[in-house]
Design an enzyme around this catalytic site. Structure first.
Site, PDB file in Angstrom:
ATOM      1  N   HIS A  71       0.870  -1.127   0.066  1.00 53.34           N
ATOM      2  CA  HIS A  71      -0.183   0.369   0.021  1.00 53.34           C
ATOM      3  C   HIS A  71       1.004   0.947   0.125  1.00 53.34           C
ATOM      4  O   HIS A  71       0.719   2.020  -0.305  1.00 53.34           O
ATOM      5  CB  HIS A  71      -0.704  -0.116   0.996  1.00 53.34           C
ATOM      6  N   GLU A  74       1.982   1.921  -3.463  1.00 52.11           N
ATOM      7  CA  GLU A  74       0.730   1.910  -4.530  1.00 52.11           C
ATOM      8  C   GLU A  74       1.063   3.972  -3.825  1.00 52.11           C
ATOM      9  O   GLU A  74       0.707   4.744  -5.367  1.00 52.11           O
ATOM     10  CB  GLU A  74      -0.085   1.617  -3.895  1.00 52.11           C
ATOM     11  N   HIS A  75       0.819   4.544  -2.664  1.00 52.01           N
ATOM     12  CA  HIS A  75       1.451   5.711  -2.514  1.00 52.01           C
ATOM     13  C   HIS A  75       2.261   6.349  -3.353  1.00 52.01           C
ATOM     14  O   HIS A  75       2.370   7.389  -3.622  1.00 52.01           O
ATOM     15  CB  HIS A  75       1.078   6.588  -1.338  1.00 52.01           C
ATOM     16  N   GLU A 151      -3.114   7.631   7.159  1.00 49.72           N
ATOM     17  CA  GLU A 151      -4.161   7.261   6.998  1.00 49.72           C
ATOM     18  C   GLU A 151      -5.172   5.559   7.978  1.00 49.72           C
ATOM     19  O   GLU A 151      -5.961   5.963   7.878  1.00 49.72           O
ATOM     20  CB  GLU A 151      -4.167   6.467   5.424  1.00 49.72           C
TER      21      GLU A 151
END
Lengths: 447, 437
Positions: A71, A74-75, A151
């Site tokens: 993840h 992904e950012h 997040e």
């Protein structure tokens, strides 16, 4: 009552045009020379297109100790490449009137843009570029790690239900990475480094590990030409590892958890059972489980709603969930929110009484036929949402299924019998592979 | 560099024409207006009904009546009880959704062509003859109360409710349309029947339909469905005073991440400067990664996962709102950056380049909204509620393109009010003080 009978009778007359103009007719698939798979879903009603690139790499593929790196990467894919500045990818999409984003799950990471149909090739150029040309800095790492920690704060730390789910999952899986949260454990996220991100990137981001799914106002031949001119130029990764994961041993102990948090206003019971997933060429069991979940816990007419909310009103809400689109073993889940004044123990007992009753009495034929009818109709409604269809292909193809499996699925669902549903219910609803959790506020007594 | 040049070259091309959305304005034999887009390629229709007024129509002391009434429409009607109704709807493979918000009660229906009449008979019963059976009322009331209980410990809900109360006081906008645990507990079956009479009337009805249906078929369908609704319902309350003042309100709540809602007075949809304000907001805090707030608070400083602002022109008041969430020890910095950006945009304006980028984004993103029959039906009903002309879809992008940087900066100076910006923070923020006003 006469009205109901006439309505039920009417069902039998419905002959939904399944074969004529099914959504499958709008789907084309092929493979580029470098091994990148391509799926095109056509819908020419509006001059709009969605491009998605799905990588067969998700949180369950992460190395031990680096949870959250899939993840995190992904950012980071929105940072600089050889030819684009940090942030320029999204700025260019926006400057072309488009929208873009990305998401990560256990088995995949996907990136998408929605734009006017004539902007597709530019999107492909940029997406092919960041597949291999990312240029990360230490500064990117420090700032973006703060963003993913916020997040996590938002999705998990601020939400007792998410914290509870993390604990349940960790206990459901003894040995499989599905037991680790997609976003990562906080203490591991805090240590994610440039090297961690790059190692994951270099291992998994390659055309032979990716699937391009394009939906909307496009011609498959043009998509092929554009894909060859963009993704086609990226060499395959010859060292792509096999997707081998540590598997679950036999589960032979029923597990129970109590999670207390003062921020809980509405206590509830969660129960999960380890369950088989859809497998290529062998989706029948998963189809039966999907129908079982619908029968037991989808909406007003479901079995649990009938037993726990109508007959003996001990719950304000009940539900059953199953999602078979998963590379490895998944779960079959129940949720029961007790009514005011009903103890957790009594609500859980009512769930078990109801499930036992279901195992004894079997499937209501009329209910099964209504559900199948709705599933047939869903194929008509699906033609109104080709991006949803695109999503379905992306998830399937990154979890070990083929285009043929996806297209066979509706008919496999229709062919499931009541006997198959009962057989799979008996197989899956075993206490030894289950986890039961009580989410409570800390001022409540447990019994 | 090659890619960048390619991008610029693309920009030089004109943006593509919007998908043609051919809206027909029909009037049924009984005299009801509706907007229709015929779309015969898939054999189903999406129908959107909106009744203006929504939860603002709650009678005094009956907060939550409209919401609970709306939730009960699918819980038994005419001869069918709750489960019979649900089974009948499932058998027809149709779906209804009922929702009550501040300004409207909406009904969205989706049904196949082949059994349209049977579905419409069910929907007609739900709208005209809901049963409000005592057991159904108690069951759904318990669900609403469970949700209200959750809200009392959810930082986002606490922030939203605290902000609304500050902004609108005793006006219905100042409280949650779902009601309070006390008010919902006290609602009677008569209250629900009264709410039903208050909401459903022809003088506040807006209809959008998209799909496999002709104007004649739609006209007949609407008359059967809605022709004998009463002419009028309960009077909609007057405009709400926006009572916001600048400052910080803190609600202590033990959680690691503080949640903040911020806002000030807004701009009405009918204001000729609305589009200039809309472009301004896109630059300042609109939903994309490109906004100033996203860039300053997230990209540069990593203080949050998301920060947004948006114009909220409601029927009875206009506000300009935003939200952000950061760890308790970082929320103060996030708020201070937001305040600085508010001041900077108000005093120095934005650049021509930013305005052009925002316009390109907004005009390009517009066609992406027309995404399926249900979505388009909802847009059609919304346009009518906003009093927009039937050719609005074709002219909307021209209106955006006509906005100049001068317009935006004039509106920025008039609209943005850093001294009137109120933050409501829920959490245990470190290093920020509550203001006394």
């Amino acid at each position: 009552m006469a009205r109901v009978h006439s309505l039920v009778a009417a069902v039998c007359l419905l002959a939904l045009p399944l074969s004529a103009e099914s959504i499958n007719d709008a789907v084309t698939s092929f493979e580029l020379d470098n091994g990148m798979q391509v799926v095109v879903v056509e819908d020419h009603r509006a001059p709009v297109v969605q491009q998605m690139v799905w990588y067969k790499a998700g949180s369950a593929d992460e190395p031990i100790g680096s949870s959250g790196v899939a993840h995190f990467l992904e950012h980071l894919l929105f940072k600089a490449t050889d030819t684009l500045d940090s942030g320029e990818f999204s700025a260019t999409v926006a400057a072309n009137g488009g929208q873009d984003n990305a998401f990560t799950s256990y088995d995949y990471t996907a990136y998408f843009q929605r734009v006017a149909a004539d902007r597709l090739e530019l999107m492909m150029q940029m997406e092919a570029d960041r597949m291999v040309n990312l240029r990360l800095t230490e500064d990117n790492i420090a700032t973006e790690r703060d963003v993913i920690l916020e997040e996590r704060n938002m999705r998990v730390e601020n939400n007792p239900r998410s914290l509870f789910n993390e604990q349940l999952n960790a206990v459901q899986y003894y040995n499989h990475r599905y037991g680790v949260p997609i976003i990562g454990w906080k203490h591991e996220m805090e240590t994610l480094s440039l090297e961690n991100a790059l190692a994951f990137y270099r291992t998994y981001y390659a055309p032979n590990n990716a699937i391009l799914v394009v939906s909307g106002d496009v011609d498959p031949n043009q998509v092929r030409r554009m894909a060859e001119a963009t993704y086609g130029l990226v060499p395959a990764n010859p060292d792509l590892p096999d997707r081998l994961r540590t598997q679950e041993p036999p589960q032979s102990a029923e597990r129970r958890l109590i999670y207390k948090d003062p921020r809980v206003a509405q206590p509830y019971i969660s129960r999960s059972y380890l369950a088989p997933e859809r497998n290529s060429g062998a989706q029948e069991k998963a189809a039966a489980l999907e129908l079982l979940a619908t029968i037991l816990g989808h909406g007003t007419t479901s079995f649990l709603t009938e037993k726990l909310q109508f007959e003996q009103p001990v719950a304000v809400y009940t539900a059953a969930f199953y999602s078979g689109t998963s590379l490895d073993e998944t779960t079959f889940d129940f949720l029961v929110v007790p009514s005011e004044g009903v103890s957790m123990g009594d609500a859980e007992a009512a769930l078990d009484v109801a499930l036992n009753k279901f195992l004894r009495t079997g499937v209501d034929a009329e209910q099964l036929e209504r559900i199948k009818m709705q599933m047939r109709a869903a194929q008509i409604y699906a033609r109104d949402n080709v991006d949803g269809v695109a999503n379905r292909y992306g998830r399937a193809l990154t979890t070990g299924l083929t285009v043929e499996d996806v297209q066979a699925w509706p008919e496999i669902l229709q062919a499931v019998t009541a006997e198959q549903i009962m057989a799979v219910a008996r197989e899956v609803l075993r206490p030894e592979s289950s986890v039961t959790g009580w989410l409570m506020s800390d001022d409540e007594v447990t019994q | 560099m090659k890619l960048v040049c390619a991008a610029l070259a693309w920009l030089a091309l004109s943006l593509p024409a919007l998908a043609e959305v051919k809206i027909q304005d029909i009037t049924t034999p009984a005299g009801i207006d509706a907007w229709l887009v015929e779309e015969h390629s898939i054999p189903f229709t999406a129908l959107e009904l909106r009744f203006r007024g929504g939860t603002t129509l709650d009678a005094p002391g009956k907060r939550g009546a409209v919401y609970l009434m709306t939730a009960l429409l699918e819980e038994g009607a005419s001869e069918l009880d709750s489960r019979e109704f649900a089974r009948a709807l499932e058998s027809l493979a149709a779906s209804f959704s009922f929702d009550a918000s501040d300004d409207s009660v909406s009904i969205s229906a989706r049904f196949l062509t082949e059994n349209r009449d049977q579905v419409l008979a069910l929907l007609r019963d739900a709208i005209h003859s809901p049963r409000f059976d005592p057991d159904a009322v108690e069951r759904v009331r318990a669900q609403v109360i469970a949700s209200l209980q959750n809200d009392t410990k959810n930082p986002d809900s606490i922030a939203r409710q605290t902000f609304s109360k500050r902004a609108f006081g005793d006006h219905p906008y100042g409280s949650d349309g779902e009601g309070t645990i006390e008010s919902v507990s006290a609602l009677t079956r008569e209250d629900l029947q009264q709410a039903h009479r208050d909401v459903f009337a022809r003088d506040r009805l807006y209809i959008g339909a998209v799909g496999d249906i002709t104007p004649e078929e739609l006209g007949a369908l609407i008359d059967k469905l809605l022709g004998d609704l009463p002419a009028t319902g309960r009077a909609i309350p007057g405009a709400a005073d926006v009572q916001l003042t600048g400052g910080v309100t803190i609600v202590d709540f033990d959680t690691p991440q503080s949640v903040a809602i911020f806002g000030q007075r807004g701009i009405e949809r009918k204001n000729p400067d609305f589009f200039a304000a809309y472009v301004l907001n896109q630059v300042l805090g609109g939903g994309s990664f490109e906004s100033r707030l996203m860039n300053e608070v997230r990209e540069k400083r990593g203080l949050t996962y998301g920060v947004y602002s948006y114009l909220a022109p409601k029927d009875l008041a206009a506000v300009y709102l935003g939200s952000v969430a950061s760890a308790n020890d970082r929320i103060g910095e996030a708020m201070s950056v937001i305040r600085q950006e508010w001041i900077k945009a108000a005093t120095q304006g934005v650049t021509e380049e930013e305005v052009e980028a925002a316009k390109t984004y907004l005009t390009g993103a517009y066609p992406l909204r027309f995404d399926g029959n249900g979505q388009i039906a909802s847009i059609l009903a919304g346009m009518q509620m906003d009093g927009l002309p039937i050719d609005y879809i074709a002219t909307r992008n021209d209106q955006i393109d006509a906005v100049t940087v001068e317009d935006v900066n004039r509106v920025a100076a008039e609209l943005l009010d850093p001294d009137g910006l109120r933050f409501v923070v829920v959490g245990q923020p470190v290093g920020i003080e509550e203001t006394t006003n």
